[in-house]
Design an enzyme around this catalytic site. Structure first.
Site, mmCIF file in Angstrom:
data_model
loop_
_atom_site.group_PDB
_atom_site.id
_atom_site.type_symbol
_atom_site.label_atom_id
_atom_site.label_comp_id
_atom_site.label_asym_id
_atom_site.label_seq_id
_atom_site.Cartn_x
_atom_site.Cartn_y
_atom_site.Cartn_z
ATOM 1 N N LEU A 37 0.791 -1.127 -0.008
ATOM 2 C CA LEU A 37 -0.054 -0.074 0.089
ATOM 3 C C LEU A 37 0.828 1.228 -0.130
ATOM 4 O O LEU A 37 1.923 1.395 0.508
ATOM 5 C CB LEU A 37 -1.000 0.038 1.289
ATOM 6 C CG LEU A 37 -1.895 -1.127 1.464
ATOM 7 C CD1 LEU A 37 -2.844 -1.064 2.470
ATOM 8 C CD2 LEU A 37 -2.890 -0.951 0.317
ATOM 9 N N ASP A 38 0.515 2.433 -0.878
ATOM 10 C CA ASP A 38 1.304 3.577 -0.457
ATOM 11 C C ASP A 38 1.468 4.071 0.924
ATOM 12 O O ASP A 38 0.467 3.694 1.769
ATOM 13 C CB ASP A 38 0.468 4.746 -1.369
ATOM 14 C CG ASP A 38 0.340 4.488 -2.756
ATOM 15 O OD1 ASP A 38 1.307 3.661 -3.475
ATOM 16 O OD2 ASP A 38 -0.455 5.237 -3.563
ATOM 17 N N MET A 39 2.440 4.540 1.199
ATOM 18 C CA MET A 39 2.753 5.178 2.477
ATOM 19 C C MET A 39 1.606 5.834 3.083
ATOM 20 O O MET A 39 1.187 5.556 4.297
ATOM 21 C CB MET A 39 3.934 6.010 2.413
ATOM 22 C CG MET A 39 4.345 6.459 3.899
ATOM 23 S SD MET A 39 5.945 7.446 3.951
ATOM 24 C CE MET A 39 4.906 9.098 3.275
ATOM 25 N N SER A 40 0.872 6.604 2.426
ATOM 26 C CA SER A 40 -0.179 7.519 2.863
ATOM 27 C C SER A 40 -1.643 6.767 3.099
ATOM 28 O O SER A 40 -2.479 7.174 3.632
ATOM 29 C CB SER A 40 -0.431 8.662 2.062
ATOM 30 O OG SER A 40 0.895 9.637 2.183
ATOM 31 N N THR A 41 -1.785 5.615 2.261
ATOM 32 C CA THR A 41 -3.028 4.846 2.491
ATOM 33 C C THR A 41 -2.909 4.119 3.657
ATOM 34 O O THR A 41 -1.908 3.284 3.848
ATOM 35 C CB THR A 41 -2.844 4.007 1.178
ATOM 36 O OG1 THR A 41 -2.948 4.960 0.212
ATOM 37 C CG2 THR A 41 -4.212 3.364 1.021
#
Length: 556
Positions: free
Chosen positions: A403-407
């Site tokens: 997952l993207d870091m911000s997700t």
């Protein structure tokens, strides 16, 4: 220093505190003073009549649509007075100089400057090369070479075919002579036929020699003309290389200590196109050159975005990395008391990953937002590292997908290599079903749909992604609206592929939903967090073969 460039604040700013440190240009919240300066610039752009540039904001305006990045630098002069500078990226209305804007660091458009003079010298050589390559004599000589080669091949081939045909005829004559003539007469015919064969071979050799001579003559004539053109091309190469090197040396940047560093030094004589033409280097160079102290900086986009990029009109953006980071971080910002680099801070500090499902071979965790899935270049703390520490005997790559870091949301993890391979196979075959929930910053007209926009990384500004039909990888997303409330839309995303930033780009891009996810600091506007959560995973258990459904409600 022109009075038009350093502008003083027109409104009362006495109640606004100065920032303690200068803006970190690659990730920031605009300071209030920067916002005031940017608002003044935007009001000017909306009303000015000093230049005509098509930003794509007015219908039926002539000229190519080119949106622009603009920048403001809040600074203090030697008298302690606060003011601000304006800058634009690249050229504006085909020019480098406009009232109220800082000039370019090196003006390649200056008519009496060395660049224009040397560029014309190169252009003269280009025109001479073009004249020679398109001259009647050159084309005639080239045609002569082609025709000579074709005629030589044709004539020699005809002679070879004639030899074959005559050989067949001679063989038939030998057979008849052998059957009908006496021995002495047969010997006479045989001698005559042999002599004819010999003459045919001699003729082929003579023809080959003749045509080789003709081809060589034609080629030599062409080579003389090519040599002249090649010499001019070599001269052009030398002149262009010398001009480029002189440009690299002349294109130099100041820092607050008054030290200069050329673009050639910074990029080892291989700068990317447009380096130094962005707003940040222009603003800082002008400030240092005129003894102004930088206080805060911000950049915003004005106009229509390029088809491949996501740029929102009036939105603030960080400086680009490939062009600006080497210039700013290795030289121009040296010595400035600047905000900390957030990319060097651990975003997972104080956060915990929660295990929502576990058995002997796998587990599913709920990853918090702003938490790396795998180690980064400078930060090791990640889901991978935490799981590795928790399960030291686990084998295999562990992280099945990312997952993207911000997700935030569900992440599937394998405890051994065999399980990893089986789960990976499900992702490759797209049999694993994923559902994300997102909050969009606006209202969608449709209730559901399908987005198919190929993506690739923006090589000039990683990790941003571009829509690219030529080199992008296929990226497909299904979506449906859940709820509309407070001018925001809650949606489900069902990604078919799994490209970097796929859902964020598909939500924000003009060819997608045209509505960024709330808190998307790359493709929309910052908030308390990115409102994107991997809510549901449905997969086949690699051991029991049962369908496993895991769901974790979004925390927003």
């Amino acid at each position: 220093m022109s009075k038009n460039i350093f502008q003083r604040f027109q409104s009362d700013i006495s109640g606004i505190s100065l920032p303690e440190k200068f803006t970190f240009p690659f990730y920031y919240e605009p300071h209030q003073l920067s916002i005031i300066a940017a608002t003044a610039l935007q009001e000017y752009l909306e009303t000015q009549t000093n230049f005509d540039h098509n930003f794509g904001l007015r219908e039926n305006q002539e000229g190519l649509v080119i949106g622009k990045m603009f920048g403001v630098l809040v600074c203090k002069n030697s008298k302690g007075e606060l003011g601000y500078l304006w800058a634009f990226s690249g050229k504006l209305a085909n020019g480098n100089h406009h009232d109220y804007f800082v000039p370019t660091i090196f003006d390649m458009l200056q008519k009496d400057g060395f660049y224009k003079i040397e560029e014309e010298t190169v252009n003269v050589i280009n025109r001479e090369i073009e004249r020679l390559e398109q001259s009647k004599n050159y084309l005639k000589v080239m045609e002569n070479v082609n025709q000579t080669n074709l005629q030589a091949a044709s004539e020699i081939q005809l002679q070879k075919e004639r030899i074959k045909s005559e050989k067949i005829n001679r063989d038939e004559k030998r057979i008849i002579a052998e059957q009908t003539l006496d021995f002495e007469s047969y010997k006479s015919v045989q001698k005559e036929l042999s002599e004819a064969s010999k003459q045919e071979s001699i003729l082929l050799k003579q023809m080959t020699k003749y045509w080789n001579f003709q081809k060589e003559n034609a080629k030599n004539e062409l080579d003389k003309l090519i040599a002249e053109i090649t010499a001019l091309k070599e001269l052009r190469k030398q002149k262009s290389s010398a001009l480029q090197q002189r440009l690299f040396d002349a294109y130099s940047f100041l820092n607050q200590s008054g030290e200069r560093k050329s673009i050639g030094e910074i990029f080892n004589n291989n700068p990317p196109a447009g380096a130094g033409e962005c707003t940040a280097p222009k603003l800082l160079h002008y400030a240092f050159e005129n003894h102004l102290k930088p206080i805060a900086m911000a950049e915003f986009w004005w106009g229509k975005a390029p088809n491949s990029e996501i740029r929102k009109h009036k939105h603030f953006y960080p400086a680009c990395k490939s062009k600006c980071e080497p210039i700013l971080m290795t030289h121009m910002l040296q010595g400035l008391d600047m905000e900390a680099n957030p990319f060097e801070e651990n975003p997972a500090e104080g956060k915990e990953i929660i295990i929502v499902y576990e058995d002997d071979v796998l587990l599913v965790i709920n990853k918090p937002a702003e938490f790396l899935s795998v180690p980064g270049k400078k930060i090791q703390d990640s889901v991978y590292q935490r799981i590795k520490d928790m399960y030291p005997n686990a084998t295999g790559p562990l992280i099945v997908h990312r997952l993207d870091m911000s997700t935030s949301g569900l992440l599937l993890i394998a405890k051994d290599e065999e399980t990893y391979v089986k789960l990976q196979s499900q992702f490759i075959k797209r049999t694993i079903k994923k559902r994300y929930v997102a909050l969009l910053d606006g209202i969608l007209k449709e209730k559901e749909g399908f987005i198919d926009l190929p993506l690739r990384v923006d090589l000039d500004d990683r990790p941003r992604q571009l829509v690219c039909y030529d080199h992008g990888k296929q990226a497909q997303t299904k979506w449906e609206v859940i709820e509309v409330k407070n001018n925001q839309t809650r949606v489900y995303f069902y990604p078919i592929s799994g490209r970097t930033h796929q859902l964020r780009v598909h939500a924000s891009h003009e060819l997608g939903l045209k509505t960024p996810i709330v808190g998307d600091d790359l493709y929309g506007s910052k908030s308390n967090r990115l409102h994107l959560h991997a809510e549901q995973l449905i997969f086949t258990h690699p051991v029991t073969k049962e369908i496993v459904t895991i769901q974790e409600v979004a925390p927003f």
